[in-house]
Scaffold this motif. Structure first.
Motif, PDB file in Angstrom:
ATOM      1  N   MET A   1       0.822  -1.215   0.000  1.00 14.21           N
ATOM      2  CA  MET A   1       0.000   0.000   0.000  1.00 14.21           C
ATOM      3  C   MET A   1       0.856   1.266   0.000  1.00 14.21           C
ATOM      4  N   GLN A   2       2.040   1.158  -0.573  1.00 17.15           N
ATOM      5  CA  GLN A   2       2.933   2.309  -0.679  1.00 17.15           C
ATOM      6  C   GLN A   2       3.905   2.073  -1.826  1.00 17.15           C
ATOM      7  N   GLY A   3       4.698   3.065  -2.160  1.00 16.53           N
ATOM      8  CA  GLY A   3       5.688   2.921  -3.216  1.00 16.53           C
ATOM      9  C   GLY A   3       5.063   2.644  -4.568  1.00 16.53           C
ATOM     10  N   ASP A   4       5.542   1.593  -5.230  1.00 18.78           N
ATOM     11  CA  ASP A   4       5.054   1.229  -6.560  1.00 18.78           C
ATOM     12  C   ASP A   4       3.837   0.321  -6.513  1.00 18.78           C
ATOM     13  N   TYR A   5       3.305   0.061  -5.336  1.00 16.67           N
ATOM     14  CA  TYR A   5       2.149  -0.824  -5.148  1.00 16.67           C
ATOM     15  C   TYR A   5       2.428  -2.203  -5.756  1.00 16.67           C
ATOM     16  N   ASN A   6       3.577  -2.770  -5.352  1.00 12.87           N
ATOM     17  CA  ASN A   6       3.926  -4.103  -5.836  1.00 12.87           C
ATOM     18  C   ASN A   6       2.860  -5.101  -5.435  1.00 12.87           C
ATOM     19  N   ALA A   7       2.495  -5.963  -6.387  1.00 15.10           N
ATOM     20  CA  ALA A   7       1.398  -6.909  -6.175  1.00 15.10           C
ATOM     21  C   ALA A   7       1.803  -8.293  -6.643  1.00 15.10           C
ATOM     22  N   GLN A   8       1.163  -9.275  -6.018  1.00 19.85           N
ATOM     23  CA  GLN A   8       1.251 -10.664  -6.439  1.00 19.85           C
ATOM     24  C   GLN A   8      -0.148 -11.230  -6.303  1.00 19.85           C
ATOM     25  N   ALA A   9      -0.605 -11.952  -7.305  1.00 19.32           N
ATOM     26  CA  ALA A   9      -1.943 -12.545  -7.243  1.00 19.32           C
ATOM     27  C   ALA A   9      -1.989 -13.792  -8.108  1.00 19.32           C
ATOM     28  N   THR A  10      -2.819 -14.731  -7.671  1.00 16.59           N
ATOM     29  CA  THR A  10      -3.046 -15.956  -8.433  1.00 16.59           C
ATOM     30  C   THR A  10      -4.540 -16.197  -8.526  1.00 16.59           C
ATOM     31  N   LEU A  11      -5.032 -16.362  -9.746  1.00 17.90           N
ATOM     32  CA  LEU A  11      -6.425 -16.705 -10.007  1.00 17.90           C
ATOM     33  C   LEU A  11      -6.449 -18.157 -10.485  1.00 17.90           C
ATOM     34  N   THR A  12      -7.224 -18.989  -9.801  1.00 16.58           N
ATOM     35  CA  THR A  12      -7.386 -20.385 -10.190  1.00 16.58           C
ATOM     36  C   THR A  12      -8.804 -20.568 -10.701  1.00 16.58           C
ATOM     37  N   VAL A  13      -8.920 -21.168 -11.876  1.00 18.77           N
ATOM     38  CA  VAL A  13     -10.217 -21.366 -12.525  1.00 18.77           C
ATOM     39  C   VAL A  13     -10.453 -22.862 -12.697  1.00 18.77           C
ATOM     40  N   ALA A  14     -11.664 -23.308 -12.368  1.00 17.67           N
ATOM     41  CA  ALA A  14     -12.037 -24.709 -12.577  1.00 17.67           C
ATOM     42  C   ALA A  14     -13.441 -24.755 -13.170  1.00 17.67           C
ATOM     43  N   ASP A  15     -13.625 -25.572 -14.178  1.00 13.76           N
ATOM     44  CA  ASP A  15     -14.933 -25.816 -14.794  1.00 13.76           C
ATOM     45  C   ASP A  15     -15.566 -24.569 -15.393  1.00 13.76           C
ATOM     46  N   LEU A  16     -14.770 -23.665 -15.939  1.00 12.61           N
ATOM     47  CA  LEU A  16     -15.302 -22.452 -16.569  1.00 12.61           C
ATOM     48  C   LEU A  16     -15.966 -22.823 -17.897  1.00 12.61           C
ATOM     49  N   ASP A  17     -17.229 -22.460 -18.052  1.00 11.72           N
ATOM     50  CA  ASP A  17     -18.014 -22.757 -19.246  1.00 11.72           C
ATOM     51  C   ASP A  17     -18.256 -21.459 -20.019  1.00 11.72           C
ATOM     52  N   ALA A  18     -17.963 -21.448 -21.308  1.00 17.46           N
ATOM     53  CA  ALA A  18     -18.135 -20.262 -22.149  1.00 17.46           C
ATOM     54  C   ALA A  18     -19.598 -19.948 -22.439  1.00 17.46           C
ATOM     55  N   GLN A  19     -20.494 -20.904 -22.307  1.00 14.58           N
ATOM     56  CA  GLN A  19     -21.887 -20.720 -22.700  1.00 14.58           C
ATOM     57  C   GLN A  19     -22.565 -19.523 -22.012  1.00 14.58           C
ATOM     58  N   PRO A  20     -22.435 -19.319 -20.703  1.00 12.39           N
ATOM     59  CA  PRO A  20     -23.086 -18.144 -20.110  1.00 12.39           C
ATOM     60  C   PRO A  20     -22.624 -16.819 -20.716  1.00 12.39           C
TER      61      PRO A  20
ATOM     62  N   LEU B   1       1.823  -2.230  -9.594  1.00 15.28           N
ATOM     63  CA  LEU B   1       0.555  -1.751 -10.148  1.00 15.28           C
ATOM     64  C   LEU B   1       0.661  -0.294 -10.615  1.00 15.28           C
ATOM     65  N   LYS B   2       1.601   0.437 -10.063  1.00 18.19           N
ATOM     66  CA  LYS B   2       1.797   1.837 -10.450  1.00 18.19           C
ATOM     67  C   LYS B   2       2.300   1.948 -11.896  1.00 18.19           C
ATOM     68  N   THR B   3       2.938   0.884 -12.402  1.00 18.80           N
ATOM     69  CA  THR B   3       3.467   0.876 -13.766  1.00 18.80           C
ATOM     70  C   THR B   3       2.985  -0.402 -14.451  1.00 18.80           C
ATOM     71  N   PRO B   4       1.761  -0.390 -14.977  1.00 21.91           N
ATOM     72  CA  PRO B   4       1.176  -1.610 -15.547  1.00 21.91           C
ATOM     73  C   PRO B   4       2.023  -2.289 -16.622  1.00 21.91           C
ATOM     74  N   LYS B   5       2.785  -1.543 -17.410  1.00 25.75           N
ATOM     75  CA  LYS B   5       3.584  -2.178 -18.465  1.00 25.75           C
ATOM     76  C   LYS B   5       4.693  -3.054 -17.893  1.00 25.75           C
ATOM     77  N   LEU B   6       5.000  -2.926 -16.610  1.00 24.98           N
ATOM     78  CA  LEU B   6       6.024  -3.757 -15.977  1.00 24.98           C
ATOM     79  C   LEU B   6       5.437  -4.990 -15.285  1.00 24.98           C
ATOM     80  N   LEU B   7       4.123  -5.145 -15.355  1.00 24.29           N
ATOM     81  CA  LEU B   7       3.493  -6.313 -14.735  1.00 24.29           C
ATOM     82  C   LEU B   7       3.830  -7.581 -15.518  1.00 24.29           C
ATOM     83  N   ASP B   8       4.077  -8.636 -14.787  1.00 30.71           N
ATOM     84  CA  ASP B   8       4.311  -9.947 -15.390  1.00 30.71           C
ATOM     85  C   ASP B   8       3.038 -10.762 -15.194  1.00 30.71           C
TER      86      ASP B   8
END
Length: 186
Positions: free
Chosen positions: A124-143, A169-176
């Motif tokens: 919550m300071q500086g460059d707002y460095n972030a780490q996140a993981t999204l896990t998806v299971a059984d995602l259906d395109a139909q809806p 997060l302060k510099t989106p082009k540097l996000l991996d």
């Protein structure tokens, strides 16, 4: 000196916020406790203006205390029966808390008839460095097709995988950002 409210209530269109809180003018610290329930998204005009009106019910609870510059926060949010147009999307639960200038977020959802889990943290300071993981299971395109291409042919899928994000997060082009689909069945 201390300024505060031992109890207050705000109500509109069936939604209600109850809370208490205060601020110590000399120590520059605060405390607050808020609980909101019964907020129907269908009552928010901006969410109803597009081609696909948004629906669902929102409840939340938030506690905050400490220095205003770096408060300790704990919160829960629940979105029930979310919908877009006539398509039911599902529900979502989120927990957030802060610790030593870092916010932690955990989200679980059954949106789009799938299982979604998000775990992350952000400084919550500086460059707002972030780490996140999204896990998806059984995602259906139909809806999604029902919402955005209602005349399209039915297409059911079962997507499994993860998406990770790391960087400032302060510099989106540097996000991996990395996406790995373990299974994609149509």
């Amino acid at each position: 000196s201390y300024v505060g409210a031992s109890k207050f209530t705000f109500s509109q269109n069936g939604g209600k916020i109850n809370g208490s809180g205060g601020y110590d003018l000399q120590a520059k610290t605060m405390q607050a406790n808020l609980t909101g329930s019964g907020f129907e998204l269908a009552h928010i005009r901006k969410l109803q203006r597009g081609a696909q009106p948004v629906g669902g019910a929102l409840d939340f609870h938030l506690q905050a205390s400490g220095a205003v510059a770096s408060p300790n926060l704990q919160g829960k949010l629940e979105l029930k029966n979310a919908s877009l147009g006539r398509q039911r999307l599902g529900s979502l639960q989120a927990d957030i808390h802060t610790q030593s200038h870092v916010a932690f977020l955990d989200v679980s959802s059954d949106m789009l008839h799938s299982k979604l889990q998000l775990h992350g943290q952000v400084a919550m300071q500086g460059d707002y460095n972030a780490q996140a993981t999204l896990t998806v299971a059984d995602l259906d395109a139909q809806p999604l097709l029902v919402i955005f291409a209602p005349k399209a042919q039915a297409l059911h899928s079962a997507v499994q995988g993860t998406v990770t994000l790391a960087g400032p997060l302060k510099t989106p082009k540097l996000l991996d950002i990395d996406a790995a689909l373990n299974t994609f069945q149509v």
